[in-house]
Design a protein around this motif. Structure first.
Motif, PDB file in Angstrom:
ATOM      1  N   ARG A 147      65.819  89.136  51.282  1.00 26.30           N
ATOM      2  CA  ARG A 147      65.899  89.237  49.820  1.00 26.30           C
ATOM      3  C   ARG A 147      65.592  87.893  49.156  1.00 26.30           C
ATOM      4  N   LEU A 148      66.070  86.809  49.764  1.00 23.57           N
ATOM      5  CA  LEU A 148      65.801  85.487  49.199  1.00 23.57           C
ATOM      6  C   LEU A 148      64.308  85.174  49.203  1.00 23.57           C
ATOM      7  N   LEU A 149      63.650  85.527  50.290  1.00 20.77           N
ATOM      8  CA  LEU A 149      62.217  85.256  50.396  1.00 20.77           C
ATOM      9  C   LEU A 149      61.424  86.060  49.361  1.00 20.77           C
ATOM     10  N   ALA A 150      61.990  87.184  48.944  1.00 20.55           N
ATOM     11  CA  ALA A 150      61.309  88.008  47.939  1.00 20.55           C
ATOM     12  C   ALA A 150      61.700  87.624  46.520  1.00 20.55           C
ATOM     13  N   ASP A 151      62.673  86.703  46.371  1.00 21.85           N
ATOM     14  CA  ASP A 151      63.194  86.327  45.057  1.00 21.85           C
ATOM     15  C   ASP A 151      62.356  85.211  44.428  1.00 21.85           C
ATOM     16  N   PRO A 152      62.592  84.935  43.157  1.00 18.26           N
ATOM     17  CA  PRO A 152      61.876  83.825  42.498  1.00 18.26           C
ATOM     18  C   PRO A 152      62.143  82.502  43.210  1.00 18.26           C
ATOM     19  N   ASP A 153      61.191  81.598  43.068  1.00 18.22           N
ATOM     20  CA  ASP A 153      61.257  80.320  43.778  1.00 18.22           C
ATOM     21  C   ASP A 153      62.521  79.533  43.468  1.00 18.22           C
ATOM     22  N   LYS A 213      64.908  78.065  46.217  1.00 15.90           N
ATOM     23  CA  LYS A 213      65.037  76.608  46.362  1.00 15.90           C
ATOM     24  C   LYS A 213      66.509  76.187  46.298  1.00 15.90           C
ATOM     25  N   THR A 214      67.283  76.812  45.403  1.00 19.35           N
ATOM     26  CA  THR A 214      68.703  76.477  45.278  1.00 19.35           C
ATOM     27  C   THR A 214      69.440  76.727  46.579  1.00 19.35           C
ATOM     28  N   MET A 215      69.161  77.874  47.198  1.00 20.54           N
ATOM     29  CA  MET A 215      69.832  78.208  48.447  1.00 20.54           C
ATOM     30  C   MET A 215      69.348  77.306  49.586  1.00 20.54           C
ATOM     31  N   ARG A 216      68.057  77.001  49.591  1.00 18.80           N
ATOM     32  CA  ARG A 216      67.518  76.110  50.633  1.00 18.80           C
ATOM     33  C   ARG A 216      68.176  74.741  50.555  1.00 18.80           C
ATOM     34  N   ASP A 217      68.268  74.205  49.342  1.00 22.73           N
ATOM     35  CA  ASP A 217      68.879  72.874  49.159  1.00 22.73           C
ATOM     36  C   ASP A 217      70.342  72.884  49.591  1.00 22.73           C
ATOM     37  N   ARG A 232      79.879  79.006  53.742  1.00 22.58           N
ATOM     38  CA  ARG A 232      80.521  78.386  52.586  1.00 22.58           C
ATOM     39  C   ARG A 232      79.494  78.034  51.511  1.00 22.58           C
ATOM     40  N   ALA A 233      78.290  77.674  51.940  1.00 25.06           N
ATOM     41  CA  ALA A 233      77.235  77.337  50.975  1.00 25.06           C
ATOM     42  C   ALA A 233      76.791  78.553  50.178  1.00 25.06           C
ATOM     43  N   ILE A 234      76.968  79.742  50.737  1.00 29.13           N
ATOM     44  CA  ILE A 234      76.594  80.982  50.036  1.00 29.13           C
ATOM     45  C   ILE A 234      77.708  81.406  49.097  1.00 29.13           C
TER      46      ILE A 234
END
Length: 1010
Positions: free
Chosen positions: A104-110, A114-118, A169-171
């Motif tokens: 779902r994240l890969l299909a979401d807006p950048d 990016k927020t989740m990646r960081d 925890r980051a999620i």
């Protein structure tokens, strides 16, 4: 045809297709409880909610009621389901859930991606590869990750759990709380339960709701889930429960009324029949209605626009033995081709992908899609990734939908399809599936499909007879075992490795091939990690006896010693380690004395040949045998440190010596800083010690060793930097030691770091409020990880704060602490305790007790050699001695010697680092000047202390110096000056936080409160 005709036709089609009502019936109270738990999660609480009931009772449907509130509150909902046929795959449902999130994240807006990646990159640090190995798809978000260093099994387990906790925890954050739904917990694996335990025990995890569904009728007393729930109760982890009962006749009537768009009177008789046949089970009701519909016993009449049935019909009143017979009937409605495909799909699991199904059925993807059309139309399986369309693929080269996934509508459907395979043929089917999957691809060690393929062979081991195939499958089982072990799924790893061992001959002196050795070595480790210690010990001894390769033998000894150490058998670990080192010609006495240590130091000096160590061009070690010996010595460090300090020092010297001869390894940098400690504190050779610190700094730049970073920083912050840099740097370094140790799973050194931070805060004169925070952090951490080392000391520190701030000291309570610490048999903890007691009693004006504890500390201070706790102990012991006398001759000869020796020791440290020790030294000289009747000199020295302590904010030292000046001015008959300084002392004690000391000062000198 007009619009009304179109509407009438559409309505008729809806009815004709038996569109049963999707609403829930009879679940109002349970839905409210579900939403209440979700509301608690939105408020920042971690919640565990368990939904139990018979199969088909509607557990999943209930949990799905969270969908709308979750969307409304911007929460994240992910779900996974455990599979009866995939019990050996660790974390299967959890991995499934996070794969869905990543998709779902890969299909979401950048921006969201990016927020989740960081966030993930920030918390994972150097441990990202651990998550990638478990959930490979995350590499599409955080990128390729570097390998993580190999650690001891216990540290690897800690690191894995910590990394996963950080990842989750980051999620789970205020802006997007996390709801994780795990279905069919009755088939959960032990590794998943351990992870759940870790998550629910994580004090830092907020905004997290874990929902689990399970069939309580399938849980026995010793089922892993039952055991885990009992453990949660013991640990005080709250468990919220919802138990779903069968539907009542009224519920069924309302369901039929809404489904058939009629009044309740029309469905009463059918509702009674359904209640009798299905006992009010919603899934069974659904399936029974479908069977009636397909048998044409439930019919829609166009002319009347209503459904009709005949209660007197013989078939309608036949006894249906169980749900499997209902589902079997529906499956038998399929063509032979579709039935065969459904059987194969059931062997894969409740979720299967199109490409795999096509391979094992030896069909093309388009043919497989066409064959799946009937099971989908009968609502036996459903597509996960969108609509199923048999006409989408028109040729073999169009693979756009070849990765599409499907799932059985219910595990009962999967089970019904699986039971259609005759018992004696199931192993053959699994073996054929495994072979077909291998025929299609080359399996690699890190392959995402490793478990999926290997599980089929594990189900059919007895049918594998070809020696070359047995060897190949054993290798794959070894890979699966190692992958499970790396993710702390030790029971699953043991099962895979046992399967591998069954395919190979037992290890012996004539059968110790690389594959055989690896399988039996990993199996021995997993046995000890799953608590099978006796068998593990026998296996290690067998491996050591049968292995002729010295490097392999040393590796077995290292793992054996690690097991013994975790069982607190440190003496046995040392004994076996020393035996192993003899294989390399390294002879180390089990109980070395100072002569042995000096000889080892001399050997290092001879190797250096007059050069400074930092100028030696060290190269990485290449000799595998010597590397194995150094790794073994590194494993022995902890056991030696606990039972024999001299042995620890000698092992350190040996490690340094081997590093100079053969090249550096991961532990060389750590050995260098420990050797620096030896030079500085055991032999008083400061400059040589600093040379080895510089060597460590060079090595740290060219060879990062994360597995030893925590320990190295701990030694630097505790033993080196206090004598070199301002105390704030030591504080920062030990804080880093905690972080590095925690990230690598070295929880023991994380705990040691927390304790040393408290001691550093005491030495630095930080406000008592800061101590309080550090003590609270330490106790929270030790409770969280069930760490007993130094816990009694931390509890005493907490009690001592109460004595300084609010309550009277209770000597009997102090005695209880002392007895408990003595029982702990940790002399270093006892040393810290006596040092802290000396300071506590001094500040409460009980100089007699301070001297008593100071004497006890002095007798064992060598067990804290190089630590600033010694400074605290000897400094306050000396002040307690001098506080009871006006002149030196009033002090006993014994105490005079103690005072002068302490002053000499602090002078040496002051020369090394004036910033940290000058105030202490000047206060001691001032005391001596006062005792030899030099009051003016004493006052000047005290004032120098005041100036230094003011600049460095050493509050307790500043208060003592002001009190000393005030007392001396009073003796010299300068009341105004005396009052001024005593009031400053009172204000400083208050600022420091020692309110009880303020009261004592006010009782002695009432004017200080004016």
């Amino acid at each position: 045809m007009n619009n009304m005709d179109e509407f009438t036709k559409d309505k008729q089609n809806i009815y004709d297709n038996l569109a049963l009502s999707p609403k829930l019936y009879g679940r109002e109270e349970q839905i409210k409880q579900l939403l209440d738990n979700f509301e608690q999660t939105l408020m920042g609480n971690t919640q565990l909610l368990l939904v139990s009931g018979y199969s088909g009772i509607g557990k999943t449907s209930l949990v799905n009621e969270l969908n709308e509130p979750i969307k409304k509150n911007n929460s994240i909902f992910i779900k996974g389901k455990y599979d009866q046929l995939q019990r050996s795959t660790p974390y299967s449902a959890i991995i499934e859930a996070f794969k869905d999130l990543i998709g779902r994240l890969l299909a979401d807006p950048d921006k969201k991606l990016k927020t989740m990646r960081d966030a993930w990159l920030a918390v994972l640090g150097n441990n990202g590869k651990i998550i990638v190995d478990v959930i490979p798809e995350i590499a599409f978000i955080i990128g390729k990750q570097p390998p993580v260093p190999e650690l001891s099994p216990a540290e690897e387990q800690n690191r894995f759990m910590i990394t996963l906790q950080n990842f989750i925890r980051a999620i789970a954050q205020p802006e997007h709380p996390l709801v994780l739904f795990l279905d069919d917990l009755q088939w959960i694996d032990i590794a998943s339960l351990q992870l759940i335990n870790a998550l629910l025990s994580d004090y830092d995890l907020k905004y997290f709701l874990l929902v689990g569904a399970y069939r309580d009728n399938e849980l026995k007393e010793y089922h892993p889930l039952t055991v885990a729930l009992n453990k949660f109760k013991e640990l005080g982890i709250p468990v919220n429960k919802i138990s779903l009962a069968s539907l009542t006749k009224e519920d069924i009537e309302n369901y039929l009324k809404d489904s058939f768009n009629c009044n309740i009177e029309q469905v009463k008789s059918l509702a009674s029949l359904l209640l009798e046949k299905t006992h009010g089970n919603p899934f069974f009701i659904n399936q029974f209605l479908n069977v009636l519909y397909h048998k044409k016993l439930l019919t829609f009449y166009d002319d009347r626009h209503e459904w009709q049935w005949d209660n007197s019909n013989v078939e309608l009143n036949e006894n249906i033995e169980n749900i499997i017979s209902l589902l079997t009937f529906r499956i038998h409605q399929l063509s032979d081709k579709s039935q065969s495909l459904l059987k194969l799909a059931s062997c894969i699991g409740h979720i299967f992908d199109l490409k795999t199904l096509a391979i094992i059925n030896e069909q093309s993807v388009p043919e497989t899609i066409q064959t799946l059309a009937d099971p989908i139309s009968l609502n036996l399986i459903i597509p996960i990734d969108g609509n199923h369309n048999a006409t989408i693929l028109t040729n073999e080269h169009n693979t756009e939908y070849s990765t599409s996934r499907y799932q059985f509508i219910h595990d009962h459907v999967q089970n019904a399809a699986y039971t259609l395979i005759e018992n004696d043929l199931r192993q053959q089917v699994h073996l054929r599936i495994g072979r077909m999957l291998l025929k299609d691809k080359v399996l690699l060690e890190g392959d995402n499909t490793l478990f999926d393929i290997v599980n089929h062979f594990v189900e059919s081991l007895s049918l594998i007879t070809d020696p070359s195939e047995k060897k190949q499958i054993a290798k794959y089982c070894l890979w699966a075992g190692k992958k499970s072990k790396a993710s702390s799924a030790y029971q699953a790893a043991k099962n895979y490795l046992l399967a591998a061992s069954l395919l190979l001959n037992p290890i012996s002196t004539t059968n110790s091939s690389k594959l055989t050795f690896s399988v039996y070595k990993e199996l021995a480790v997993c046995k000890y990690l799953t608590g099978d210690f006796e068998k593990a010990e026998n296996d290690f001894q067998t491996l050591i006896a049968c292995t002729t390769n010295i490097t392999n033998k040393l590796e077995c000894y290292k793992l054996y010693c690690a097991m013994l150490a975790t069982r607190n058998r440190h003496t046995d670990a040392i004994t076996h380690g020393l035996i192993a080192l003899k294989l390399m010609g390294i002879t180390i006495p089990s109980n070395p004395n100072l002569f042995h240590i000096l000889c080892a130091i001399l050997r290092i000096k001879l190797q250096l040949r007059g050069r400074h160590i930092q100028n030696v061009d060290l190269l990485p070690i290449k000799n595998s045998r010597q590397r194995a010996a150094i790794d073994l010595i590194s494993q022995m460090f902890n056991s030696a440190f606990i039972i024999n300090q001299n042995l620890f020092l000698l092992l350190t010297c040996t490690n340094v010596n081997l590093g100079l001869r053969y090249g550096y390894s991961d532990s060389t940098g750590f050995a260098c800083v420990v050797y620096a400690f030896i030079m500085m504190h055991a032999l008083n050779r400061y400059n040589e010690g600093i040379d080895f610190v510089e060597c460590y700094n060079i090595l740290a730049q060219i060879h990062l060793a994360p597995s030893f970073s925590g320990r190295s920083h701990f030694v630097l912050g505790s033993f080196i930097y206090p004598y070199r840099y301002p105390i704030t740097m030591s504080f920062e370094t030990i804080a880093k030691a905690y972080q590095f140790s925690y990230e690598t799973g070295d929880l023991a050194y994380s705990n040691y770091s927390n304790i040393l931070l408290i001691i550093m805060a005491q030495m630095a004169g930080y406000p008592i409020s800061k101590w309080e925070k550090l003590i609270k952090t330490t106790l929270t951490f030790s409770n969280k990880i069930k760490m007993l080392d130094f816990k009694t000391l931390a509890n005493f520190y907490q009690y001592s704060l109460k004595c300084l701030t609010q309550s009277e000291i209770d000597n009997s309570h102090i005695l209880k602490f002392e007895q408990e610490i003595i029982q702990n048999k940790n002399t270093t903890e006892k040393c810290f305790f006596y040092s802290a007691c000396t300071k506590l009693y001094f500040h409460l004006d009980n100089f007699s007790a301070a001297k008593e504890f100071g004497k006890k500390h002095l007798q064992i201070e060598s067990y804290a050699l190089g630590m600033v706790s010694i400074l605290i102990g000897i400094f306050y012991y000396s002040l307690a001695i001098s506080s009871e006398a006006s002149y030196l001759h009033e002090i006993s000869r014994e105490h005079q010697i103690v005072f002068l020796k302490s002053m000499k020791k602090i002078k040496r440290w002051m020369k090394w680092c004036p910033t940290n020790f000058k105030a202490y030294y000047l206060l001691m000289i001032g005391e001596h000047a006062r005792l030899v009747n030099k009051p003016k000199q004493a006052i000047n020295l005290y004032k120098d202390v005041i100036e230094i302590a003011n600049k460095q904010n050493m509050l307790d030292t500043l208060a003592i110096a002001n009190e000393r000046v005030g007392n001396l001015y009073l003796v010299m008959n300068f009341p105004k000056k005396s009052k001024l300084y005593l009031q400053k002392a009172h204000d400083t004690y208050r600022k420091w936080g020692a309110l009880k000391k303020c009261q004592l000062l006010a009782q002695q000198y009432p004017f200080v409160c004016d």
